[in-house]
Design a protein around this motif. Structure first.
Motif, PDB file in Angstrom:
ATOM      1  N   LEU A   1       0.841  -1.188   0.000  1.00  0.00           N
ATOM      2  CA  LEU A   1       0.000   0.000   0.000  1.00  0.00           C
ATOM      3  C   LEU A   1       0.873   1.234   0.000  1.00  0.00           C
ATOM      4  N   THR A   2       0.267   2.353  -0.397  1.00  0.00           N
ATOM      5  CA  THR A   2       0.909   3.653  -0.293  1.00  0.00           C
ATOM      6  C   THR A   2      -0.142   4.647   0.174  1.00  0.00           C
ATOM      7  N   GLN A   3       0.316   5.709   0.801  1.00  0.00           N
ATOM      8  CA  GLN A   3      -0.584   6.806   1.148  1.00  0.00           C
ATOM      9  C   GLN A   3       0.203   8.101   1.066  1.00  0.00           C
ATOM     10  N   HIS A   4      -0.162   8.924   0.084  1.00  0.00           N
ATOM     11  CA  HIS A   4       0.480  10.217  -0.139  1.00  0.00           C
ATOM     12  C   HIS A   4      -0.391  11.303   0.473  1.00  0.00           C
ATOM     13  N   ASN A   5       0.205  12.113   1.320  1.00  0.00           N
ATOM     14  CA  ASN A   5      -0.509  13.217   1.971  1.00  0.00           C
ATOM     15  C   ASN A   5       0.169  14.517   1.591  1.00  0.00           C
ATOM     16  N   ILE A   6      -0.620  15.446   1.053  1.00  0.00           N
ATOM     17  CA  ILE A   6      -0.063  16.750   0.720  1.00  0.00           C
ATOM     18  C   ILE A   6      -0.428  17.725   1.826  1.00  0.00           C
ATOM     19  N   GLY A   7       0.436  18.703   2.008  1.00  0.00           N
ATOM     20  CA  GLY A   7       0.237  19.681   3.072  1.00  0.00           C
ATOM     21  C   GLY A   7       0.315  21.093   2.525  1.00  0.00           C
ATOM     22  N   ASN A   8       1.335  21.804   2.935  1.00  0.00           N
ATOM     23  CA  ASN A   8       1.489  23.204   2.536  1.00  0.00           C
ATOM     24  C   ASN A   8       1.515  23.321   1.024  1.00  0.00           C
ATOM     25  N   VAL A   9       0.699  24.227   0.496  1.00  0.00           N
ATOM     26  CA  VAL A   9       0.693  24.520  -0.931  1.00  0.00           C
ATOM     27  C   VAL A   9       0.890  26.015  -1.102  1.00  0.00           C
ATOM     28  N   MET A  10       1.994  26.383  -1.733  1.00  0.00           N
ATOM     29  CA  MET A  10       2.214  27.773  -2.094  1.00  0.00           C
ATOM     30  C   MET A  10       1.993  27.847  -3.600  1.00  0.00           C
ATOM     31  N   CYS A  11       1.081  28.723  -4.021  1.00  0.00           N
ATOM     32  CA  CYS A  11       0.657  28.734  -5.408  1.00  0.00           C
ATOM     33  C   CYS A  11       0.522  30.169  -5.909  1.00  0.00           C
ATOM     34  N   GLU A  12       1.053  30.408  -7.090  1.00  0.00           N
ATOM     35  CA  GLU A  12       0.905  31.706  -7.741  1.00  0.00           C
ATOM     36  C   GLU A  12       0.267  31.486  -9.100  1.00  0.00           C
ATOM     37  N   VAL A  13      -0.867  32.144  -9.326  1.00  0.00           N
ATOM     38  CA  VAL A  13      -1.624  32.011 -10.569  1.00  0.00           C
ATOM     39  C   VAL A  13      -1.481  33.294 -11.367  1.00  0.00           C
ATOM     40  N   GLU A  14      -1.137  33.146 -12.634  1.00  0.00           N
ATOM     41  CA  GLU A  14      -1.066  34.272 -13.564  1.00  0.00           C
ATOM     42  C   GLU A  14      -1.773  33.853 -14.846  1.00  0.00           C
ATOM     43  N   GLY A  15      -3.028  34.243 -14.983  1.00  0.00           N
ATOM     44  CA  GLY A  15      -3.790  33.880 -16.174  1.00  0.00           C
ATOM     45  C   GLY A  15      -4.009  32.382 -16.245  1.00  0.00           C
ATOM     46  N   ASN A  16      -3.572  31.765 -17.346  1.00  0.00           N
ATOM     47  CA  ASN A  16      -3.758  30.326 -17.557  1.00  0.00           C
ATOM     48  C   ASN A  16      -2.526  29.511 -17.198  1.00  0.00           C
TER      49      ASN A  16
END
Length: 175
Positions: free
Chosen positions: A69-84
């Motif tokens: 088995l595997t279990q991937h957990n995501i946490g902190n997300v830093m995201c910058e959106v510019e248009g598409n």
């Protein structure tokens, strides 16, 4: 809040869903679900050079499918959106249970790292176009996981690979 700010919030929510879909595809060993997280021409580099998405998914299914088995957990997300287009740095901690051989116990491998993603919005949908994985730490030891005995005997549902995992029936409205 103006329309531009609202669109950025909506885009960020959609991007976080793509990142979560990746984890589900990986953990369920579902190549179709995993492919939905990536642009058709995506390049992915887990540390051994960039590879096309199709080749990467094939390799992931073979490697992860051999694990218990595997279990991937995501946490902190830093995201910058510019248009598409967008850039995201996402922290991840992933548990992997590797089957032991004969008398050897299973191995528990826990890896902490980050995904550096460039995402694109095409036809209204966000997808990962380029991914670079950075491993920050790992731990490997004999597995201590138990799923039988005591309280565990009363828990009737277990996670599984696609399509046997209970979530597939749930999402289909069957339970």
């Amino acid at each position: 809040m103006d329309d531009n700010a609202l669109q950025k919030v909506a885009d960020r929510v959609a991007i976080e869903e793509v990142l979560t879909r990746y984890c589900r595809g990986i953990d369920r060993c579902d190549p179709d679900e995993l492919a939905r997280a990536f642009a058709h021409d995506a390049q992915i580099d887990y540390g051994n050079g960039p590879k096309p998405v199709g080749e990467t998914i094939e390799g992931l299914m073979a490697g992860l499918g051999a694990m218990r088995l595997t279990q991937h957990n995501i946490g902190n997300v830093m995201c910058e959106v510019e248009g598409n287009e967008a850039r995201a740095e996402t922290y991840c901690v992933a548990l992997h249970i590797l089957p032991g051989g004969g008398e050897e116990p299973d191995t528990e491998l826990v890896v902490g790292g980050r995904y550096l993603d460039r995402l694109v919005k095409r036809d209204g949908d966000w997808r990962i176009a380029n991914r670079i994985y950075i491993m920050d730490w790992n731990r490997q030891q004999a597995a201590t996981m138990q799923d039988r005995g005591g309280l565990f005997d009363t828990l009737g549902r277990r996670g599984a690979r696609a399509p046997a995992d209970p979530s597939y029936a749930w999402w289909a409205g069957e339970s």
